[in-house]
Enzyme design. Sequence first.
Site, PDB file in Angstrom:
ATOM      1  N   THR A 142     -56.963  14.646  51.059  1.00 20.93           N
ATOM      2  CA  THR A 142     -57.575  13.376  50.772  1.00 20.93           C
ATOM      3  C   THR A 142     -56.624  12.210  50.810  1.00 20.93           C
ATOM      4  O   THR A 142     -55.471  12.444  50.613  1.00 20.93           O
ATOM      5  CB  THR A 142     -58.013  13.298  49.154  1.00 20.93           C
ATOM      6  OG1 THR A 142     -58.082  12.065  48.662  1.00 20.93           O
ATOM      7  CG2 THR A 142     -56.948  13.843  48.361  1.00 20.93           C
ATOM      8  N   ASP A 144     -56.445   9.606  49.516  1.00 25.29           N
ATOM      9  CA  ASP A 144     -56.023   9.097  47.986  1.00 25.29           C
ATOM     10  C   ASP A 144     -54.785   9.716  47.289  1.00 25.29           C
ATOM     11  O   ASP A 144     -54.247   9.193  46.540  1.00 25.29           O
ATOM     12  CB  ASP A 144     -57.239   9.165  47.279  1.00 25.29           C
ATOM     13  CG  ASP A 144     -58.455   8.146  47.672  1.00 25.29           C
ATOM     14  OD1 ASP A 144     -58.146   7.166  48.437  1.00 25.29           O
ATOM     15  OD2 ASP A 144     -59.499   8.729  47.358  1.00 25.29           O
ATOM     16  N   MET A 190     -57.093   0.946  51.002  1.00 22.69           N
ATOM     17  CA  MET A 190     -58.123   1.990  50.055  1.00 22.69           C
ATOM     18  C   MET A 190     -57.351   2.480  48.888  1.00 22.69           C
ATOM     19  O   MET A 190     -55.820   2.215  48.651  1.00 22.69           O
ATOM     20  CB  MET A 190     -58.293   3.329  50.959  1.00 22.69           C
ATOM     21  CG  MET A 190     -59.335   2.853  51.987  1.00 22.69           C
ATOM     22  SD  MET A 190     -59.835   4.159  53.115  1.00 22.69           S
ATOM     23  CE  MET A 190     -61.552   3.991  52.831  1.00 22.69           C
ATOM     24  N   GLY A 191     -58.068   3.125  48.025  1.00 22.60           N
ATOM     25  CA  GLY A 191     -57.286   3.649  46.911  1.00 22.60           C
ATOM     26  C   GLY A 191     -58.071   3.109  45.428  1.00 22.60           C
ATOM     27  O   GLY A 191     -57.937   2.124  44.928  1.00 22.60           O
ATOM     28  N   ARG A 192     -59.290   3.473  45.279  1.00 24.90           N
ATOM     29  CA  ARG A 192     -60.298   3.102  44.442  1.00 24.90           C
ATOM     30  C   ARG A 192     -59.520   3.304  42.784  1.00 24.90           C
ATOM     31  O   ARG A 192     -59.954   2.471  41.897  1.00 24.90           O
ATOM     32  CB  ARG A 192     -61.402   3.636  44.295  1.00 24.90           C
ATOM     33  CG  ARG A 192     -62.737   3.137  43.592  1.00 24.90           C
ATOM     34  CD  ARG A 192     -63.324   1.998  44.556  1.00 24.90           C
ATOM     35  NE  ARG A 192     -64.541   1.534  43.901  1.00 24.90           N
ATOM     36  CZ  ARG A 192     -64.750   0.142  43.791  1.00 24.90           C
ATOM     37  NH1 ARG A 192     -64.102  -0.553  44.864  1.00 24.90           N
ATOM     38  NH2 ARG A 192     -65.840  -0.441  43.592  1.00 24.90           N
ATOM     39  N   TYR A 297     -61.804   1.538  57.325  1.00 24.57           N
ATOM     40  CA  TYR A 297     -61.621   2.856  57.800  1.00 24.57           C
ATOM     41  C   TYR A 297     -60.748   2.992  58.974  1.00 24.57           C
ATOM     42  O   TYR A 297     -60.090   4.117  59.359  1.00 24.57           O
ATOM     43  CB  TYR A 297     -63.017   3.289  58.556  1.00 24.57           C
ATOM     44  CG  TYR A 297     -64.186   3.763  57.501  1.00 24.57           C
ATOM     45  CD1 TYR A 297     -63.600   4.151  56.151  1.00 24.57           C
ATOM     46  CD2 TYR A 297     -65.335   3.951  57.761  1.00 24.57           C
ATOM     47  CE1 TYR A 297     -64.670   4.484  55.210  1.00 24.57           C
ATOM     48  CE2 TYR A 297     -66.422   4.443  56.873  1.00 24.57           C
ATOM     49  CZ  TYR A 297     -65.872   4.629  55.555  1.00 24.57           C
ATOM     50  OH  TYR A 297     -66.688   5.128  54.757  1.00 24.57           O
ATOM     51  N   LEU A 298     -60.147   1.894  59.440  1.00 19.50           N
ATOM     52  CA  LEU A 298     -59.025   1.842  60.536  1.00 19.50           C
ATOM     53  C   LEU A 298     -57.813   2.621  60.019  1.00 19.50           C
ATOM     54  O   LEU A 298     -57.120   3.476  60.675  1.00 19.50           O
ATOM     55  CB  LEU A 298     -58.865   0.406  60.877  1.00 19.50           C
ATOM     56  CG  LEU A 298     -59.924  -0.477  61.302  1.00 19.50           C
ATOM     57  CD1 LEU A 298     -58.893  -1.607  62.136  1.00 19.50           C
ATOM     58  CD2 LEU A 298     -60.526   0.074  62.299  1.00 19.50           C
ATOM     59  N   GLN A 299     -57.588   2.521  58.580  1.00 16.62           N
ATOM     60  CA  GLN A 299     -56.331   3.117  58.058  1.00 16.62           C
ATOM     61  C   GLN A 299     -56.431   4.529  58.098  1.00 16.62           C
ATOM     62  O   GLN A 299     -55.606   5.204  58.360  1.00 16.62           O
ATOM     63  CB  GLN A 299     -56.155   2.354  56.686  1.00 16.62           C
ATOM     64  CG  GLN A 299     -56.994   2.825  55.452  1.00 16.62           C
ATOM     65  CD  GLN A 299     -56.852   1.662  54.442  1.00 16.62           C
ATOM     66  OE1 GLN A 299     -55.890   2.048  53.477  1.00 16.62           O
ATOM     67  NE2 GLN A 299     -57.946   0.990  54.204  1.00 16.62           N
ATOM     68  N   ARG A 300     -57.673   4.946  57.759  1.00 19.47           N
ATOM     69  CA  ARG A 300     -57.946   6.634  57.512  1.00 19.47           C
ATOM     70  C   ARG A 300     -58.009   7.258  58.762  1.00 19.47           C
ATOM     71  O   ARG A 300     -57.870   8.381  58.733  1.00 19.47           O
ATOM     72  CB  ARG A 300     -58.561   6.918  56.361  1.00 19.47           C
ATOM     73  CG  ARG A 300     -60.128   6.842  56.524  1.00 19.47           C
ATOM     74  CD  ARG A 300     -60.977   7.207  55.591  1.00 19.47           C
ATOM     75  NE  ARG A 300     -62.488   7.604  55.753  1.00 19.47           N
ATOM     76  CZ  ARG A 300     -63.462   7.726  55.118  1.00 19.47           C
ATOM     77  NH1 ARG A 300     -63.128   7.350  53.810  1.00 19.47           N
ATOM     78  NH2 ARG A 300     -64.594   7.963  55.746  1.00 19.47           N
TER      79      ARG A 300
END
Lengths: 419, 419
Positions: A142, A144, A190-192, A297-300
């Site tokens: 993940t 995250d 990201m990182g909810r 999504y570019l980051q992941r």
Amino acid sequence: MAKKNIFYAQSGGVTAVINASACGVIETARNHRADIGKVYVGRNGILGALHQELYDTSKESAKAIAGLRYTPGGAFGSCRYKLKGLEEHRAQYQRLIDVFDAYNIGYFFYNGGGDSQDTTHKISQMAKHLNYPLTCIGIPKTVDNDLAVTDNCPGFGSVAKYVAVSIREAGLDIASMAETSTKVFIMEVMGRHAGWIAAAAGLAKEEEADPPHIILFPEVPFDEASFLKKVATSVKDYGYCTIVVSEGVRNKDGQFLSEQGLRDAFGHAQLGGVAPMIAQLVKTKLGYKYHWAVADYLQRAARHIASKVDVEQSYALGEAAVLAALEGKTDIMLTLDRKPGKHYRWSIGDVALKKVANIEKTMPKRYISKDGFGITAACRDYLSPLIEGEDYPPYKNGLPDYTRLKKVLAPKKLDTDFA
Amino acid sequence: MAKKNIFYAQSGGVTAVINASACGVIETARNHRADIGKVYVGRNGILGALHQELYDTSKESAKAIAGLRYTPGGAFGSCRYKLKGLEEHRAQYQRLIDVFDAYNIGYFFYNGGGDSQDTTHKISQMAKHLNYPLTCIGIPKTVDNDLAVTDNCPGFGSVAKYVAVSIREAGLDIASMAETSTKVFIMEVMGRHAGWIAAAAGLAKEEEADPPHIILFPEVPFDEASFLKKVATSVKDYGYCTIVVSEGVRNKDGQFLSEQGLRDAFGHAQLGGVAPMIAQLVKTKLGYKYHWAVADYLQRAARHIASKVDVEQSYALGEAAVLAALEGKTDIMLTLDRKPGKHYRWSIGDVALKKVANIEKTMPKRYISKDGFGITAACRDYLSPLIEGEDYPPYKNGLPDYTRLKKVLAPKKLDTDFA
């Protein structure tokens, strides 16, 4: 004992390196042909088992499989399907067992995060309950970094590297123009629920004046006044201000800022994420010219700038799943364990699935600086080794030459469809 | 003849490789110590000359200067300051001449786009008019690739590579999850007036089913109906749809879509760019789950994934400026010329400044596919060599080890300040 086959599947949001784990599973299984039959991979995660859609990886060349090590995304498809309790969905579990039995599956490897490990655990329980011999091993994954017990999660190191590289680069851009143009730059990451990704951006800062100047964590309630003060101070002291904001940042009432912004006073939908909201706040209250980016999504997916440590760990976990299965281990999730000492060294361990299923690990307080806008030295020590090393994919015509699989579905063995 | 000094400055939006041109200028000047004195660099472009803020690059080590080759942003600061006509601002031009005279400047190199070449041209005219001997050479630079005469612009190749890599990677991510989750992904890229950057994303497509499925160009008026039809067809045929949208896309009336979205019917400011607008349209009209990204400055600062050709050309142009000056050339902008033949070969030429100042080169029609949503084979042939090769920066602790200059300002020589 007849050789059993492996069923492997990818679950949840995909990463730049989840295919490296797939590569580790398939290559290691191929190296143990005496003990292991085929590696089947579920089309779209566990749904592939329910729908009897199993890719037969024996149809892929060694070169195509080797290419998985450097190809981002989930090559076999993933899903966010969560199995319900055994009592509620007995038919569903029976179906899984029927399919596994039809394809002579003896090993179930599920590659995913906390929710997915819950699925792995339930399937393990179910198999025991129904007296079906099944080795169940969870392979962590993940971006995250919020899985319990394991020191870090495969996929996170590469996102961490991407965001740290990106804010360093964008920071140099802003610094060039700040005196006469854009003074504030905001990058949403990201990182909810956990601020690990936002924290990783802090690795770009070597000196006090370096970007990022402010990090907004989900763990720290957003305080407008102290935030604006910090922005103004940064612009005064350094000429500009770079901000990394986690998509999950919340106000004091626990409400997501991005959700706050979804409608204006007249009920009109707002379109943006949290970065444009923060930008607007800075513009309205301080008057600074701004720019903002949303990496999304570019980051992941950014395999082109993956962390070498991350790639190696992801592959090693796939390999370790096969070896652990051959040793007779089951009902575990593999973990990455950090060895004590000044220099980073890691090994692979394991933990009972019930101890990790559905648990989220947020940032400890001691990793966040006192003012709430940065990371501590302890946090740097934790994060820094995870982005170490580069592992570039091969290029063709100026672009990464990612692998293309044939993706041959095995013939259906059961007459029935899953509803 | 006493040795004259160089005044070099960076102008307009910065790029991943503009410092490579600075590196070319400074290193080449250092290799011609017999003929050339110091290289001074303006702090924040031409403003550095007006304000008598000149960095003395002789104070920098060879290693620090060599590091400029792989460091993004504008290391000396840039600006968007446009000089007015000679008649309007005689005092301003006189000031420039006074400063140049005080620092014994014989060579003026201005590194920028169309507007900046207008400045170079005006300064050249002004110097002649005031009988001050000054060699004026424009070094091209712009991520937008919209300068006239030159076959391509330094800075563009690296952005082009970044967007093509990014959409290929994000496309693999979306493809993994599309069946059960996000079906449409929108990436916003730069290019207010010309679609070159958006077009470059098209290089990621090798097969019909590959991303990007749709490109929205500033050159093609946005037609909602045909766009939505194309999205639906892509989702039907491939299971998902990836869209690259230029920030400069307009409706049939020539209005920017992003500006249309700036206010709602009640006059409330909207926060987002054009990507979230398109996303909202897709959601409302087709109901698909979406994600969107806005790369913003990340794209033009992404030195970590720079095009090798771009870096080499940028450096070579800096070098060529010094050599052209020594040959006695003046009042020119250097150009990149493509040699005829199947394999890409380039050389450096030049053009009179008046022929490039203030001219924008948009995409020719023959580079855009008939339906307006993609690029043609001719466009691929043009773009493909520009992203060729990788030129990775050195890394330290998992991050690019970008150069840090001392940036020592030369002592002021004139008593007067510029108002």
